[in-house]
Write a protein that holds these residues in place. Sequence first.
Motif, PDB file in Angstrom:
ATOM      1  N   ASN A   1      27.483   2.354  55.299  1.00 49.02           N
ATOM      2  CA  ASN A   1      26.719   3.303  56.104  1.00 49.02           C
ATOM      3  C   ASN A   1      25.623   2.676  56.959  1.00 49.02           C
ATOM      4  OD1 ASN A   1      27.714   6.121  55.228  1.00 49.02           O
ATOM      5  ND2 ASN A   1      27.438   5.033  53.296  1.00 49.02           N
ATOM      6  N   THR A   2      25.638   1.358  57.074  1.00 50.81           N
ATOM      7  CA  THR A   2      24.748   0.671  58.014  1.00 50.81           C
ATOM      8  C   THR A   2      25.518  -0.462  58.663  1.00 50.81           C
ATOM      9  OG1 THR A   2      23.873  -1.009  56.495  1.00 50.81           O
ATOM     10  CG2 THR A   2      22.782   1.137  56.485  1.00 50.81           C
ATOM     11  N   VAL A   3      25.183  -0.763  59.906  1.00 49.39           N
ATOM     12  CA  VAL A   3      25.858  -1.843  60.639  1.00 49.39           C
ATOM     13  C   VAL A   3      24.817  -2.614  61.447  1.00 49.39           C
ATOM     14  CG1 VAL A   3      27.560  -2.451  62.392  1.00 49.39           C
ATOM     15  CG2 VAL A   3      28.018  -0.548  60.828  1.00 49.39           C
ATOM     16  N   ALA A   4      24.823  -3.930  61.306  1.00 43.30           N
ATOM     17  CA  ALA A   4      24.016  -4.803  62.158  1.00 43.30           C
ATOM     18  C   ALA A   4      24.964  -5.589  63.048  1.00 43.30           C
ATOM     19  CB  ALA A   4      23.177  -5.754  61.316  1.00 43.30           C
TER      20      ALA A   4
ATOM     21  N   PRO B   1      17.679 -19.688  68.550  1.00 40.11           N
ATOM     22  CA  PRO B   1      18.344 -20.688  67.708  1.00 40.11           C
ATOM     23  C   PRO B   1      19.837 -20.392  67.586  1.00 40.11           C
ATOM     24  CG  PRO B   1      16.353 -19.849  66.654  1.00 40.11           C
ATOM     25  CD  PRO B   1      16.602 -18.976  67.828  1.00 40.11           C
ATOM     26  N   ALA B   2      20.626 -21.441  67.518  1.00 37.45           N
ATOM     27  CA  ALA B   2      22.081 -21.283  67.469  1.00 37.45           C
ATOM     28  C   ALA B   2      22.553 -20.603  66.192  1.00 37.45           C
ATOM     29  CB  ALA B   2      22.753 -22.651  67.610  1.00 37.45           C
ATOM     30  N   ASP B   3      21.725 -20.587  65.155  1.00 39.30           N
ATOM     31  CA  ASP B   3      22.125 -19.968  63.896  1.00 39.30           C
ATOM     32  C   ASP B   3      21.365 -18.663  63.623  1.00 39.30           C
ATOM     33  OD1 ASP B   3      19.643 -21.052  63.538  1.00 39.30           O
ATOM     34  OD2 ASP B   3      20.077 -21.962  61.575  1.00 39.30           O
ATOM     35  N   SER B   4      20.799 -18.047  64.673  1.00 35.94           N
ATOM     36  CA  SER B   4      20.007 -16.840  64.495  1.00 35.94           C
ATOM     37  C   SER B   4      20.842 -15.703  63.909  1.00 35.94           C
ATOM     38  CB  SER B   4      19.423 -16.381  65.829  1.00 35.94           C
ATOM     39  OG  SER B   4      18.771 -15.136  65.693  1.00 35.94           O
ATOM     40  N   LYS B   5      20.258 -14.982  62.976  1.00 35.41           N
ATOM     41  CA  LYS B   5      20.901 -13.809  62.367  1.00 35.41           C
ATOM     42  C   LYS B   5      20.235 -12.504  62.815  1.00 35.41           C
ATOM     43  CE  LYS B   5      22.271 -16.331  58.184  1.00 35.41           C
ATOM     44  NZ  LYS B   5      22.180 -16.383  56.700  1.00 35.41           N
ATOM     45  N   THR B   6      19.489 -12.570  63.891  1.00 31.28           N
ATOM     46  CA  THR B   6      18.782 -11.383  64.387  1.00 31.28           C
ATOM     47  C   THR B   6      19.768 -10.351  64.910  1.00 31.28           C
ATOM     48  OG1 THR B   6      16.809 -12.658  64.954  1.00 31.28           O
ATOM     49  CG2 THR B   6      17.110 -10.561  66.086  1.00 31.28           C
TER      50      THR B   6
ATOM     51  N   ASP C   1      12.951  -0.927  55.197  1.00 27.10           N
ATOM     52  CA  ASP C   1      12.890  -2.182  54.431  1.00 27.10           C
ATOM     53  C   ASP C   1      14.123  -2.428  53.557  1.00 27.10           C
ATOM     54  OD1 ASP C   1      10.565  -3.048  55.535  1.00 27.10           O
ATOM     55  OD2 ASP C   1       9.329  -2.823  53.743  1.00 27.10           O
ATOM     56  N   PRO C   2      14.626  -1.449  52.800  1.00 26.11           N
ATOM     57  CA  PRO C   2      15.815  -1.728  51.984  1.00 26.11           C
ATOM     58  C   PRO C   2      17.037  -2.103  52.818  1.00 26.11           C
ATOM     59  CG  PRO C   2      14.709   0.265  51.218  1.00 26.11           C
ATOM     60  CD  PRO C   2      14.078  -0.105  52.515  1.00 26.11           C
ATOM     61  N   ILE C   3      17.148  -1.530  54.005  1.00 25.36           N
ATOM     62  CA  ILE C   3      18.265  -1.875  54.886  1.00 25.36           C
ATOM     63  C   ILE C   3      18.134  -3.305  55.373  1.00 25.36           C
ATOM     64  CG2 ILE C   3      19.412  -1.306  57.074  1.00 25.36           C
ATOM     65  CD1 ILE C   3      18.508   1.602  56.642  1.00 25.36           C
ATOM     66  N   GLU C   4      16.936  -3.689  55.803  1.00 23.69           N
ATOM     67  CA  GLU C   4      16.711  -5.053  56.257  1.00 23.69           C
ATOM     68  C   GLU C   4      16.955  -6.057  55.128  1.00 23.69           C
ATOM     69  OE1 GLU C   4      16.216  -6.307  59.130  1.00 23.69           O
ATOM     70  OE2 GLU C   4      15.575  -4.660  60.425  1.00 23.69           O
ATOM     71  N   GLU C   5      16.530  -5.714  53.924  1.00 23.01           N
ATOM     72  CA  GLU C   5      16.749  -6.605  52.779  1.00 23.01           C
ATOM     73  C   GLU C   5      18.237  -6.748  52.479  1.00 23.01           C
ATOM     74  OE1 GLU C   5      14.435  -4.761  49.750  1.00 23.01           O
ATOM     75  OE2 GLU C   5      12.510  -5.213  50.743  1.00 23.01           O
ATOM     76  N   TYR C   6      18.979  -5.661  52.606  1.00 29.91           N
ATOM     77  CA  TYR C   6      20.427  -5.727  52.379  1.00 29.91           C
ATOM     78  C   TYR C   6      21.087  -6.610  53.430  1.00 29.91           C
ATOM     79  CZ  TYR C   6      25.307  -4.306  52.238  1.00 29.91           C
ATOM     80  OH  TYR C   6      26.682  -4.323  52.190  1.00 29.91           O
ATOM     81  N   TRP C   7      20.716  -6.404  54.701  1.00 29.71           N
ATOM     82  CA  TRP C   7      21.315  -7.215  55.771  1.00 29.71           C
ATOM     83  C   TRP C   7      20.994  -8.698  55.592  1.00 29.71           C
ATOM     84  CZ3 TRP C   7      19.740  -3.717  60.511  1.00 29.71           C
ATOM     85  CH2 TRP C   7      20.583  -2.601  60.545  1.00 29.71           C
TER      86      TRP C   7
ATOM     87  N   GLY D   1      24.724 -12.227  55.381  1.00 26.14           N
ATOM     88  CA  GLY D   1      25.168 -13.193  56.390  1.00 26.14           C
ATOM     89  C   GLY D   1      24.896 -12.707  57.796  1.00 26.14           C
ATOM     90  N   LYS D   2      25.665 -13.206  58.760  1.00 30.51           N
ATOM     91  CA  LYS D   2      25.400 -12.922  60.170  1.00 30.51           C
ATOM     92  C   LYS D   2      25.786 -11.492  60.542  1.00 30.51           C
ATOM     93  CE  LYS D   2      25.635 -17.590  62.083  1.00 30.51           C
ATOM     94  NZ  LYS D   2      26.220 -18.445  63.133  1.00 30.51           N
ATOM     95  N   PRO D   3      25.101 -10.936  61.554  1.00 31.03           N
ATOM     96  CA  PRO D   3      25.499  -9.616  62.061  1.00 31.03           C
ATOM     97  C   PRO D   3      26.907  -9.670  62.660  1.00 31.03           C
ATOM     98  CG  PRO D   3      23.352 -10.282  62.927  1.00 31.03           C
ATOM     99  CD  PRO D   3      23.933 -11.474  62.260  1.00 31.03           C
ATOM    100  N   GLN D   4      27.538  -8.526  62.775  1.00 26.82           N
ATOM    101  CA  GLN D   4      28.885  -8.464  63.318  1.00 26.82           C
ATOM    102  C   GLN D   4      28.850  -8.573  64.836  1.00 26.82           C
ATOM    103  OE1 GLN D   4      31.586  -5.662  61.556  1.00 26.82           O
ATOM    104  NE2 GLN D   4      30.161  -5.211  59.896  1.00 26.82           N
TER     105      GLN D   4
END
Length: 516
Positions: free
Chosen positions: A311-314, A337-342, A477-483, A487-490
Amino acid sequence: MTTINEIPGNAAQNPLRDPRDRRLPRIAGPSGLVIFGVTGDLSRKKLMPAVYDLASRGLLPPGFSLVGFARRDWEHEDFAQVVHDAVKEHARTPFREEVWQQLVQGVRFVSGTFDDDNAFDTLRRTVDELNEARGTGGNFAFYLSIPPGSFPKVVQQLKKHGLADPPEGSWRRAVIEKPFGHDLASAQELNRIVHDVFPPESIFRIDHYLGKETVQNILALRFANSMFEPLWNRSYVDHVQITMAEDIGIGGRAGYYDGIGAARDVIQNHLLQLLALTAMEEPASFDADALVTEKLKVLSAVQLPEDLGANTVAGQYTAGWQGGKKVVGYLEEEGIPADSKTDTYAAIRLDIANRRWAGVPFYLRTGKRLGRRVTEIAVVFKRAPHLPFDSTATEELGENALVIRVQPDEGVTVRFGSKVPGTSMEVRDVTMDFAYGESFTESSPEAYERLILDVLLGDPPLFPRHQEVELSWRILDPIEEYWATEGKPQPYTAGTWGPAAADEMLAREGRSWRRP
């Protein structure tokens, strides 16, 4: 000499009137504004033009003063030229020399850094000088158009140098731009620091979306019309979608954006505020305390889904085509950065555990490099329980929807089924539109005009309180902690509407995102 308030025609057609008396414009009393970070884009494109537009409309006092604070080695005249150029390029109202000449007399500049005690001593002397020369009455608002990490330092310097303490009978106010912290703990610490310097009623947390006419129209639409509010509940509403889509990338904001991301940048403030206004109960009045009371009830009732993975997507945009031009992906943007997970895209489902909304999902999404720029709230209604038509007559019939368009084409659209002209009974979806630009002769003020004027008036209904900020972080906050553990966003291609997983999130429940 003609003063700003004496310029003919300024107040007569002013949309920023006090709702308690449509005959009287809301005019600020003696006051001044100090802008920290005055060399930034926000100041140049929004704040300085908004100040001029307010002056042009006769809503500022004749002695209004504007002070810029930045590291540049400028004289007062240099800063005045910067303000002049910003106004010429970005102001909403026509440039008039008589307005400018009145305004420029109160323009000052202070050069220094945020840890420079001498600069803050100079700022204090400048404020004192303007009190004498311009009659500001000791009333000053301090606008922190600066990176969030600098908020505590500037606030503490204001206290140290006596700038936060108003002379008897006057006021001092702090205006703070989002993001207010980067999680719950940092927001609470920042609240503690700011509250140690300014009383709660003197702290104005800016969310410019709340200054937009169409956002305020949510309240008018719901509570001024008997045709909508009876349907505004779980008995008739299937779900609600709140979307803020941008077709641009991060531009030159890599230093700010990386590590923050779409959810912190937009959902925590803009979209959760829109959710609160859409879902709250009718307030006892439209003053600040009554509005905040109802918004807090809604935010306190928000519940996260048990399965955050479903129920959440990054997401994060990759190279693609936008507006006929090839654009790079987020990881190829300068300074990233080439490895950014933002996350540059975020979509979440929320539920509200109260009698009105139990069982109605609220879907929030935001992203950069999407199909087009649009912000809207779509209230999607349940299908009619029985359709006395042949199946072939209604194959194109969807769900009724009321869509509030916040930007760029401000207005409201209602989607409903109507008979297609002809001899057979065929029903098809049609839309009925209300557009601000076509229905009102008054031009809508920019959000920052309304918000700056409200700061000077001490009128806080459109500014989130610290409790709202903290509740919003408790949700996110719980969503950010889960993400952070996933790993990396889709990936999604620039110019599309986000990752496939976001479509799947709704499809599992038989729903789909609107294509604005």
